[in-house]
Design an enzyme around this catalytic site. Structure first.
Site, short mmCIF file in Angstrom:
data_model
loop_
_atom_site.label_atom_id
_atom_site.label_comp_id
_atom_site.label_asym_id
_atom_site.label_seq_id
_atom_site.Cartn_x
_atom_site.Cartn_y
_atom_site.Cartn_z
N HIS A 1 0.35 -1.05 0.29
CA HIS A 1 0.24 -0.42 0.08
C HIS A 1 0.97 1.16 -0.16
O HIS A 1 1.18 2.52 -0.68
CB HIS A 1 -0.90 0.13 1.45
CG HIS A 1 -2.14 0.76 1.39
ND1 HIS A 1 -2.88 0.73 0.94
CD2 HIS A 1 -1.76 2.67 2.06
CE1 HIS A 1 -3.63 2.22 1.18
NE2 HIS A 1 -2.84 2.79 1.90
N GLU A 2 1.73 1.10 0.71
CA GLU A 2 2.84 2.60 0.96
C GLU A 2 3.66 2.06 -0.05
O GLU A 2 3.89 3.70 -0.56
CB GLU A 2 3.10 3.31 2.48
CG GLU A 2 2.63 2.61 3.58
CD GLU A 2 1.59 3.43 3.54
OE1 GLU A 2 1.70 4.81 2.91
OE2 GLU A 2 0.32 3.72 4.12
N HIS B 1 2.36 4.39 -2.84
CA HIS B 1 2.68 5.77 -2.34
C HIS B 1 3.79 6.33 -2.72
O HIS B 1 4.10 7.57 -3.91
CB HIS B 1 2.17 6.44 -1.00
CG HIS B 1 0.60 6.49 -0.86
ND1 HIS B 1 -0.16 6.85 -1.10
CD2 HIS B 1 0.39 6.07 0.70
CE1 HIS B 1 -1.71 6.37 -0.52
NE2 HIS B 1 -1.42 5.73 0.09
N GLU C 1 -4.21 7.65 -3.93
CA GLU C 1 -4.87 6.21 -3.10
C GLU C 1 -5.29 5.48 -3.86
O GLU C 1 -5.19 4.24 -3.45
CB GLU C 1 -5.97 6.57 -1.68
CG GLU C 1 -5.54 7.41 -1.01
CD GLU C 1 -4.61 6.76 0.88
OE1 GLU C 1 -4.38 5.51 0.16
OE2 GLU C 1 -4.14 7.61 0.78
#
Length: 509
Positions: free
Chosen positions: A264-265, A268, A294
């Protein structure tokens, strides 16, 4: 103004925004240190430091000279040019800054530093009362901030626009209602239908998880020498610049949740990592919006990270790292396990179906908090009631309930809706990717993320804020539409597809 004056004015404006970028990046370094290594007793000192940096940046942004330079450029820049995009974003930031006194900005920054320390202690002790004064202060300051924007149709619009330019409450509420009304019955059906296949009592040593997380960052393709990772109480990215992205990941020895948090990170981080170098130290030098940001984190976490092609490559590495815990585990059963729909209290550990309902709950609560319809002291009971109503989950402690997220402590009010936007945009973008990259699954099976990374870099990442969020939607996916996301989940989880399911676009798990 003479023909030569416009370039001179733009050059001066660019110098000012380069200084602003430096100040924001310094604040990012202070924030990263606070999240990962700062002594608890330094909270007051750090609050003063961040308040000073914030005040200096705000004064420069809101200054009359910045306004005069923008006025000199008005109507004198070529539409569609870098300069015109620069001025568009700079003007938006300046006009918003003018409405907010520097003292209020500094108060907000200082309060956020104090709130982060209180939140960490409250979560550790699982006592909401420890965090309550900071939460009351957060929403008091947010109401004072919103009051500066007298023309807003809805107070929540002001906070939404800080994270997702142009999004209004009138547009958001029907979208969230559509998602809630589609997901609640699907969640109940999946929970009744899907067997819990997760083995119990396994152990995944944290040091080995950390090595795998570094492998994942390399697989995603973060540029060597531009990223750092550390242990944090909450999964978090501090994007200081394209050449400095920092990821905090919490680890738990009984689960592999860190793998998905890291993906997830990493989504980003990759977005920031691939912004075009020429946009550095300008107001265009980061992601287009939080909704688009996101979309990248959810794309890597779910559409890549919960897919069979990815695990055909990465599962042997996982099994080699944890031979005892995964002894006898087959690839297919593991993929079924990581896609199991079983609602729980923790958002960051949520399955794809229940995740957006966590977001809906939080948006409803923070809208009520901002409007004064809900007192901060009532948050735990309201939280627990809606968790049971929407997800069928009983919350056992404050740490698993209203204290689980860092966002309100960090002042990120109005941020939660961008997770829902990200889920919707991620699936829309994935449909486009599968059309443009018909060999995508095969490349992921080889551990080759380059085609995906390069497509995202070329079509989305490199542009930073050159295009407004709505323009990017029109260019890449044709407009925001929750239909593909709901269809993807229904198909994937067997409601109209095979046992393992097929995501929209024909992609099997």
């Amino acid at each position: 103004m003479s023909a030569a004056a416009a370039p001179r004015a733009f050059a001066r404006l660019r110098e000012r925004f380069a200084t602003l970028a430096d100040l924001y990046q310094v604040d990012g370094v202070l924030e990263w240190d606070q999240l990962t290594g700062m002594p608890a007793a330094a909270a007051g000192l750090r609050g003063n430091q961040r308040a000073t940096v914030t005040r200096l940046a705000h004064e420069l942004l809101a200054s009359r000279e910045t306004g005069r330079l923008l006025e000199r450029l008005d109507g004198r820049l070529e539409p569609g040019s870098f300069e015109a995009a620069f001025a568009r974003v700079a003007r938006r930031l300046h006009e918003k800054a003018v409405l907010v006194p520097p003292r209020l900005r500094a108060e907000i920054a200082a309060a956020e530093s104090e709130a982060l320390v209180r939140w960490e202690e409250a979560k550790r002790r699982s006592e909401f009362a420890v965090f309550l004064p900071a939460l009351e202060r957060t929403f008091e300051l947010r109401r004072r901030y919103v009051e500066r924007f007298a023309d807003a149709t809805d107070p929540y619009d002001v906070l939404l626009d800080d994270w997702e330019e142009g999004l209004t409450t009138a547009e958001l509420v029907p979208l969230l209602q559509q998602l809630r009304d589609g997901l609640v019955p699907l969640l109940r059906a999946c929970a009744d239908r899907e067997e819990d296949v997760r083995p119990r009592g396994r152990s995944f040593p944290v040091a080995r998880q950390q090595r795998l997380v570094r492998e994942l960052f390399q697989l995603v393709g973060l540029r060597p020498g531009t990223w750092a990772t550390d242990v944090g109480p909450h999964a978090y990215l501090v994007g200081i610049g394209a050449d400095d992205v920092r990821v905090a990941v919490p680890y738990h020895a009984r689960t592999l949740q860190a793998i998905f948090l890291a993906l997830h990170e990493a989504g980003h981080a990759l977005y920031e990592n691939q912004v075009a170098p020429e946009l550095a130290r300008t107001p265009l030098g980061s992601g287009a919006s939080l909704g688009w940001h996101e979309s990248q984190s959810r794309l890597w976490e779910n559409l890549v990270g919960r897919g069979l092609p990815f695990w055909r490559f990465f599962f042997p590495r996982l099994r080699a790292a944890f031979p005892r815990a995964l002894a006898g585990q087959r690839l297919e059963s593991f993929v079924q396990e990581v896609n199991l729909v079983r609602p729980g209290p923790i958002r960051v550990a949520a399955d794809e179906v229940s995740y957006t309902l966590h977001v809906v709950l939080r948006v409803e609560l923070e809208r009520d908090l901002l409007a004064g319809a809900l007192a901060p002291s009532e948050v735990p009971s309201a939280w627990n009631e809606r968790m049971e109503q929407y997800l069928g989950v009983r919350v056992e402690s404050d740490a698993e309930g209203a204290l689980q997220d860092v966002h309100w402590a960090a002042g990120l009010v109005g941020y939660f809706p961008t997770y829902a936007l990200g889920n919707v945009l991620a699936v829309q973008l994935w449909e486009r990717l599968l059309r443009d990259l018909p060999e995508l699954d095969a490349s992921l099976e080889r551990g080759d993320a380059a085609p995906l990374r390069e497509w995202l870099g070329r079509h989305l990442h490199r542009h930073g804020k050159l295009f407004a969020p709505r323009e990017l939607q029109a260019r890449l996916v044709g407009g925001l539409d929750a239909g593909p996301y709901l269809r993807y989940l229904r198909l994937k989880h067997g409601h109209g597809a095979t046992a393992l399911g097929e995501p929209s676009g024909g992609r099997a798990l």
